[in-house]
Design a protein around this motif. Structure first.
Motif, PDB file in Angstrom:
ATOM      1  N   TYR A  80      18.249  35.517  -9.612  1.00  0.00           N
ATOM      2  CA  TYR A  80      18.572  35.990  -7.989  1.00  0.00           C
ATOM      3  C   TYR A  80      19.936  36.210  -7.960  1.00  0.00           C
ATOM      4  CZ  TYR A  80      15.172  35.317  -4.928  1.00  0.00           C
ATOM      5  OH  TYR A  80      13.787  35.481  -4.145  1.00  0.00           O
ATOM      6  N   LEU A  81      21.024  36.093  -9.093  1.00  0.00           N
ATOM      7  CA  LEU A  81      21.608  36.750  -8.602  1.00  0.00           C
ATOM      8  C   LEU A  81      22.221  37.207  -8.806  1.00  0.00           C
ATOM      9  CD1 LEU A  81      23.911  33.741 -10.411  1.00  0.00           C
ATOM     10  CD2 LEU A  81      24.173  34.311  -8.257  1.00  0.00           C
ATOM     11  N   HIS A  82      21.229  38.435  -9.554  1.00  0.00           N
ATOM     12  CA  HIS A  82      21.169  40.509  -9.994  1.00  0.00           C
ATOM     13  C   HIS A  82      20.329  40.682  -8.431  1.00  0.00           C
ATOM     14  CE1 HIS A  82      20.526  38.865 -14.413  1.00  0.00           C
ATOM     15  NE2 HIS A  82      21.783  40.410 -14.284  1.00  0.00           N
ATOM     16  N   ALA A  83      20.221  39.905  -7.800  1.00  0.00           N
ATOM     17  CA  ALA A  83      18.986  40.202  -6.425  1.00  0.00           C
ATOM     18  C   ALA A  83      20.247  40.197  -5.583  1.00  0.00           C
ATOM     19  CB  ALA A  83      17.908  39.451  -6.517  1.00  0.00           C
ATOM     20  N   LEU A  84      21.481  39.371  -5.579  1.00  0.00           N
ATOM     21  CA  LEU A  84      22.234  39.222  -4.557  1.00  0.00           C
ATOM     22  C   LEU A  84      22.983  39.867  -4.828  1.00  0.00           C
ATOM     23  CD1 LEU A  84      24.562  35.981  -3.272  1.00  0.00           C
ATOM     24  CD2 LEU A  84      25.551  37.458  -4.753  1.00  0.00           C
ATOM     25  N   ILE A  85      24.004  40.582  -6.320  1.00  0.00           N
ATOM     26  CA  ILE A  85      24.052  41.841  -6.195  1.00  0.00           C
ATOM     27  C   ILE A  85      23.876  42.586  -5.628  1.00  0.00           C
ATOM     28  CG2 ILE A  85      25.769  43.210  -8.265  1.00  0.00           C
ATOM     29  CD1 ILE A  85      25.031  40.833  -9.609  1.00  0.00           C
ATOM     30  N   TYR A  86      22.705  42.647  -6.325  1.00  0.00           N
ATOM     31  CA  TYR A  86      21.709  44.731  -5.068  1.00  0.00           C
ATOM     32  C   TYR A  86      21.764  44.766  -3.956  1.00  0.00           C
ATOM     33  CZ  TYR A  86      17.602  47.385  -4.459  1.00  0.00           C
ATOM     34  OH  TYR A  86      16.853  48.474  -4.196  1.00  0.00           O
ATOM     35  N   ALA A  87      21.824  43.338  -3.521  1.00  0.00           N
ATOM     36  CA  ALA A  87      21.417  43.378  -1.848  1.00  0.00           C
ATOM     37  C   ALA A  87      23.390  43.287  -1.237  1.00  0.00           C
ATOM     38  CB  ALA A  87      21.694  42.068  -1.316  1.00  0.00           C
ATOM     39  N   ASP A  88      23.903  42.779  -2.196  1.00  0.00           N
ATOM     40  CA  ASP A  88      25.122  43.382  -1.386  1.00  0.00           C
ATOM     41  C   ASP A  88      25.471  44.798  -1.881  1.00  0.00           C
ATOM     42  OD1 ASP A  88      27.814  42.166  -0.621  1.00  0.00           O
ATOM     43  OD2 ASP A  88      28.052  42.631  -2.421  1.00  0.00           O
ATOM     44  N   GLU A  89      25.712  45.410  -3.251  1.00  0.00           N
ATOM     45  CA  GLU A  89      25.653  46.785  -3.095  1.00  0.00           C
ATOM     46  C   GLU A  89      24.806  47.798  -1.445  1.00  0.00           C
ATOM     47  OE1 GLU A  89      28.151  48.460  -5.225  1.00  0.00           O
ATOM     48  OE2 GLU A  89      28.569  46.404  -5.055  1.00  0.00           O
ATOM     49  N   ASN A  97      12.434  31.778   1.828  1.00  0.00           N
ATOM     50  CA  ASN A  97      13.895  31.832   1.193  1.00  0.00           C
ATOM     51  C   ASN A  97      14.282  33.157   0.890  1.00  0.00           C
ATOM     52  OD1 ASN A  97      13.943  29.550   1.272  1.00  0.00           O
ATOM     53  ND2 ASN A  97      13.225  29.288  -1.107  1.00  0.00           N
ATOM     54  N   HIS A  98      13.392  34.085   0.509  1.00  0.00           N
ATOM     55  CA  HIS A  98      13.780  35.642  -0.562  1.00  0.00           C
ATOM     56  C   HIS A  98      13.886  36.583   1.062  1.00  0.00           C
ATOM     57  CE1 HIS A  98      13.728  39.058  -2.065  1.00  0.00           C
ATOM     58  NE2 HIS A  98      12.848  39.641  -2.178  1.00  0.00           N
ATOM     59  N   GLU A  99      13.754  36.634   1.620  1.00  0.00           N
ATOM     60  CA  GLU A  99      13.876  37.330   3.083  1.00  0.00           C
ATOM     61  C   GLU A  99      14.888  36.670   3.421  1.00  0.00           C
ATOM     62  OE1 GLU A  99      10.520  36.898   5.339  1.00  0.00           O
ATOM     63  OE2 GLU A  99       8.404  38.033   4.427  1.00  0.00           O
ATOM     64  N   ARG A 100      15.412  35.457   3.552  1.00  0.00           N
ATOM     65  CA  ARG A 100      16.291  35.003   4.008  1.00  0.00           C
ATOM     66  C   ARG A 100      17.423  34.774   3.969  1.00  0.00           C
ATOM     67  NH1 ARG A 100      13.091  30.508   7.376  1.00  0.00           N
ATOM     68  NH2 ARG A 100      11.620  32.387   9.677  1.00  0.00           N
ATOM     69  N   LEU A 101      17.547  34.883   2.384  1.00  0.00           N
ATOM     70  CA  LEU A 101      18.974  34.849   2.036  1.00  0.00           C
ATOM     71  C   LEU A 101      18.661  36.748   1.400  1.00  0.00           C
ATOM     72  CD1 LEU A 101      20.799  34.786  -0.123  1.00  0.00           C
ATOM     73  CD2 LEU A 101      19.055  34.561  -2.308  1.00  0.00           C
ATOM     74  N   ALA A 102      18.245  37.606   1.247  1.00  0.00           N
ATOM     75  CA  ALA A 102      18.289  39.217   1.117  1.00  0.00           C
ATOM     76  C   ALA A 102      18.747  39.890   2.697  1.00  0.00           C
ATOM     77  CB  ALA A 102      16.662  39.880   1.054  1.00  0.00           C
ATOM     78  N   VAL A 103      18.296  39.126   3.651  1.00  0.00           N
ATOM     79  CA  VAL A 103      19.205  39.070   5.012  1.00  0.00           C
ATOM     80  C   VAL A 103      20.356  39.107   5.688  1.00  0.00           C
ATOM     81  CG1 VAL A 103      19.122  39.056   7.574  1.00  0.00           C
ATOM     82  CG2 VAL A 103      16.630  39.394   6.625  1.00  0.00           C
ATOM     83  N   ALA A 104      20.493  36.967   4.537  1.00  0.00           N
ATOM     84  CA  ALA A 104      22.161  37.294   4.694  1.00  0.00           C
ATOM     85  C   ALA A 104      22.867  38.224   3.961  1.00  0.00           C
ATOM     86  CB  ALA A 104      21.481  35.810   4.737  1.00  0.00           C
ATOM     87  N   VAL A 105      22.479  38.079   2.884  1.00  0.00           N
ATOM     88  CA  VAL A 105      23.497  38.562   2.011  1.00  0.00           C
ATOM     89  C   VAL A 105      24.026  40.458   2.480  1.00  0.00           C
ATOM     90  CG1 VAL A 105      23.402  40.261  -0.115  1.00  0.00           C
ATOM     91  CG2 VAL A 105      22.896  37.259   0.083  1.00  0.00           C
ATOM     92  N   GLY A 106      22.777  41.230   2.724  1.00  0.00           N
ATOM     93  CA  GLY A 106      22.549  42.107   3.482  1.00  0.00           C
ATOM     94  C   GLY A 106      23.721  42.506   4.607  1.00  0.00           C
ATOM     95  N   VAL A 107      23.319  41.373   5.648  1.00  0.00           N
ATOM     96  CA  VAL A 107      24.395  41.495   6.778  1.00  0.00           C
ATOM     97  C   VAL A 107      25.858  40.642   6.427  1.00  0.00           C
ATOM     98  CG1 VAL A 107      24.435  39.900   9.224  1.00  0.00           C
ATOM     99  CG2 VAL A 107      22.688  40.056   8.277  1.00  0.00           C
ATOM    100  N   THR A 108      26.229  39.724   5.720  1.00  0.00           N
ATOM    101  CA  THR A 108      27.607  39.255   5.528  1.00  0.00           C
ATOM    102  C   THR A 108      28.115  40.547   4.743  1.00  0.00           C
ATOM    103  OG1 THR A 108      26.516  37.100   4.315  1.00  0.00           O
ATOM    104  CG2 THR A 108      29.346  37.993   4.173  1.00  0.00           C
ATOM    105  N   ARG A 109      28.177  41.607   4.233  1.00  0.00           N
ATOM    106  CA  ARG A 109      28.627  42.627   3.601  1.00  0.00           C
ATOM    107  C   ARG A 109      28.615  43.242   4.602  1.00  0.00           C
ATOM    108  NH1 ARG A 109      31.921  45.278  -0.160  1.00  0.00           N
ATOM    109  NH2 ARG A 109      30.482  44.427  -2.004  1.00  0.00           N
ATOM    110  N   ALA A 162      22.264  31.768  -4.105  1.00  0.00           N
ATOM    111  CA  ALA A 162      21.377  31.832  -5.305  1.00  0.00           C
ATOM    112  C   ALA A 162      21.660  31.361  -6.514  1.00  0.00           C
ATOM    113  CB  ALA A 162      21.903  33.448  -5.119  1.00  0.00           C
ATOM    114  N   PHE A 163      22.417  31.447  -6.664  1.00  0.00           N
ATOM    115  CA  PHE A 163      22.498  30.393  -8.111  1.00  0.00           C
ATOM    116  C   PHE A 163      21.451  29.417  -7.704  1.00  0.00           C
ATOM    117  CE2 PHE A 163      24.266  26.606 -10.128  1.00  0.00           C
ATOM    118  CZ  PHE A 163      24.638  26.981 -11.769  1.00  0.00           C
TER     119      PHE A 163
END
Length: 440
Positions: free
Chosen positions: A99-108, A277-289, A340-341
Motif C-alpha cells: 500500500y505504500l507503493h499504491a500511495l506513491i502511484y496515486a500521488d504521482e 478503504n482502498h477507494e477512499r485512501l486512493a481519493v484522499a491521496v489524489g486530492v491531497t496532491r 497506508a503504512f
C-alpha cells in the motif's frame, strides 16, 4: 539543478527522512514519475479543456502495466502471472507491491493537479474490478478478467442513481431473475458514473430484493455496457473533472447472464464496503496532491509577483495564508502516509474493522484541505487565478474541482457522521468482548 518550491513534494521526496519508505518505494517513485510526466502530466490541461483524454492514452498505460497499480494491494498475483505480468515499471515484482507503493502511484498520478485526466484512466479499474476479483465466480473471472487486467477492455463501478447517492440503501435499479433462471433482467438508471461511457462492463449495485428491503435487498451484478441491448449511455457535463467521462446510464430490460452475479444475492452492500478503504485512501491521496499542486503554485507565484513595491511573499498576510494552508496540507499528508503504512501491516479483515470509519474521515478531511489550499491559491493569484487562461489557469481549474473532492465517493457530511458512528460501534464491540472475557 534547481531548489524545489516549498510544499511542492511530500517531505520524503524533499530529502527528509521517513520511517515508512524503503529502497523499493524510492525506486518505484523514480521509475514512474518520468513515464507519468510524458504520457499524462505534459498534456493534462489540454485534455481536460477538451473534456476528453485520447483513447490511445489508456492503451499506452495498459501496455506499460501502469493501470494495474490502481488495484488494491496486494495485487492479484496469481492472475497477473498467468497473464505474463511479473513486474511493474522499475522492476518491481507484482508480489512485492504494497500500500505504500499504491500511495506513491496515486500521488504521482495526481501531479497533474487535475483529477479528470487521472480519473479517466484509473477510476474504473480501481473501483470496478476489485469486487470481481473478490466475489466473482471462477467462470465469470475466466470470461472477463484477462481482458480487464491487460487493459484490453474497461470496467467501471455503478452505484449512484439520480435519487440515491451516499444513501446506497436507497437504490431502486432492479434485477429480476428470468423465468428460465438463466438471466437477470435489469431496469433503472445510474448517474454520475465515472468512466462509464468508455466501459465494456459495470460492476453494478442492483436491487434483487423487494421494494423497501433496504441494504438487505442489494446485490452486485456485472452488467455489459457498450453496444449491449437495452443500455443507453450519455456523457454528463459537470463543473470539475470534465475529462473523466462522467456518464448517465439507462437500463431498459437489459438481460444479464445469471453467472454475472457476484457472490450471493442480498450481499451487495457488504461486498461494496470491502473496497471502501482502498477507494477512499486512493481519493484522499489524489486530492491531497491536488492541494499540494495548488499551494506550491501559489508559493512560487508570490515569490516573484510584486505589489506595493516588493514581492508578495514579504507581506505578512500572504505568509500567514501560506502557513495556515501548509500546516493543514502536511498534517493531512502525514496521516495519509500513516494510513497506508497501517494497511501494509494489518490483515484485510483487521483493516476493514479498525480503519473503516477513519478512512471516511481521511477522505472527508482531504476535501477540506483542498478547499483551503485552493482558496489560498485563488486569493494569492488574484485576477490571474480567476482567469481560464494564462499563468493562473491551473488554479482556476483546481478551484472548480473542490466540490468533486467533497461530494463523490461519499459526501463530506455523510462520511464525517459515518466515521463517528463506526468508532462508537467498534468501541462498544470491544467493550462487550472485554466484559465477556472477564466473566469467564
Amino acid at each position: 539543478m534547481s531548489v524545489p518550491i516549498p510544499f511542492s513534494d511530500p517531505p520524503w521526496l524533499m530529502g527528509l527522512p521517513s520511517p515508512y519508505f524503503n529502497k523499493s518505494h524510492r525506486k518505484w517513485q523514480a521509475a514512474i514519475r518520468p513515464f507519468i510526466k510524458e504520457h499524462l502530466l505534459d498534456h493534462a490541461i489540454e485534455w481536460d479543456k477538451a473534456e476528453f483524454v485520447p483513447e490511445h492514452v489508456f492503451a499506452d498505460f495498459g501496455r506499460a502495466n501502469m493501470i494495474i497499480p490502481s488495484l488494491p494491494a496486494p495485487l492479484p498475483v496469481e492472475w497477473l502471472k498467468r497473464l505474463g505480468i511479473h513486474e511493474l515499471l522499475g522492476g518491481l515484482k507484482v508480489e512485492h507491491f504494497d500500500y505504500l507503493h499504491a500511495l506513491i502511484y496515486a500521488d504521482e498520478m495526481a501531479r497533474t493537479g487535475l483529477m479528470g485526466p487521472t480519473g479517466s484512466l484509473t477510476t474504473g479499474t480501481a473501483f470496478g474490478i476489485p469486487p470481481i476479483l473478490k466475489f466473482g465466480s471462477r467462470q465469470l473471472q475466466e470470461k472477463i478478467l484477462p481482458d480487464l487486467l491487460t487493459s484490453r477492455k474497461r470496467c467501471c463501478i455503478a452505484v449512484t442513481e439520480p435519487d440515491a447517492g451516499s444513501d446506497v440503501a436507497g437504490i431502486t435499479t432492479t434485477a429480476t431473475k428470468s423465468a428460465c433462471g438463466k438471466f437477470y433482467v435489469v431496469n433503472g438508471a445510474k448517474k454520475w458514473i465515472t468512466n462509464g461511457i468508455w466501459c465494456d462492463y459495470a460492476t453494478m449495485a442492483v436491487r434483487t430484493g423487494p421494494p423497501g428491503s433496504g441494504a438487505a435487498g442489494l446485490s452486485m451484478l456485472v452488467v455489459p455496457l457498450k453496444n449491449h441491448p437495452g443500455v443507453r449511455m450519455r456523457r454528463l457535463r459537470v463543473g470539475g473533472q470534465p475529462s473523466a467521462g462522467t456518464t448517465f446510464i439507462e437500463l431498459d430490460e437489459v438481460r444479464v447472464p445469471a453467472e454475472n452475479l457476484l457472490g450471493e444475492e442480498g450481499q451487495g452492500m457488504r461486498y461494496a464496503m470491502t473496497n471502501f478503504n482502498h477507494e477512499r485512501l486512493a481519493v484522499a491521496v489524489g486530492v491531497t496532491r491536488q492541494a499540494r499542486v495548488a499551494l506550491a503554485a501559489a508559493f512560487e507565484y508570490v515569490l516573484r509577483r510584486e505589489a506595493f513595491g516588493k514581492p508578495l511573499v514579504e507581506q505578512p498576510v500572504v505568509r500567514h495564508r501560506l502557513a495556515k494552508a501548509g500546516a493543514l496540507l502536511e498534517s493531512q499528508w502525514a496521516w495519509a502516509e500513516l494510513f497506508a503504512f497501517q494497511m501494509t501491516r494489518l490483515s484485510k479483515d483487521d483493516a476493514d474493522r479498525e480503519l473503516g470509519g477513519m478512512t471516511g474521515l481521511l477522505k472527508a478531511q482531504a476535501g477540506m484541505v483542498l478547499r483551503e489550499c485552493a482558496d489560498t491559491a485563488m486569493l494569492l493569484f488574484g485576477g490571474n487565478g480567476f482567469t481560464k487562461s494564462g499563468q493562473g489557469e491551473l488554479i482556476e481549474m483546481i478551484y472548480r474541482e473542490v466540490p468533486g473532492a467533497r461530494i463523490p465517493g461519499g459526501s463530506e457530511d455523510v462520511l464525517l457522521d459515518l466515521a463517528v458512528r463506526q468508532l462508537v460501534k467498534l468501541y462498544k464491540t470491544k467493550t462487550k468482548a472485554i466484559d465477556a472475557r472477564s466473566k469467564l
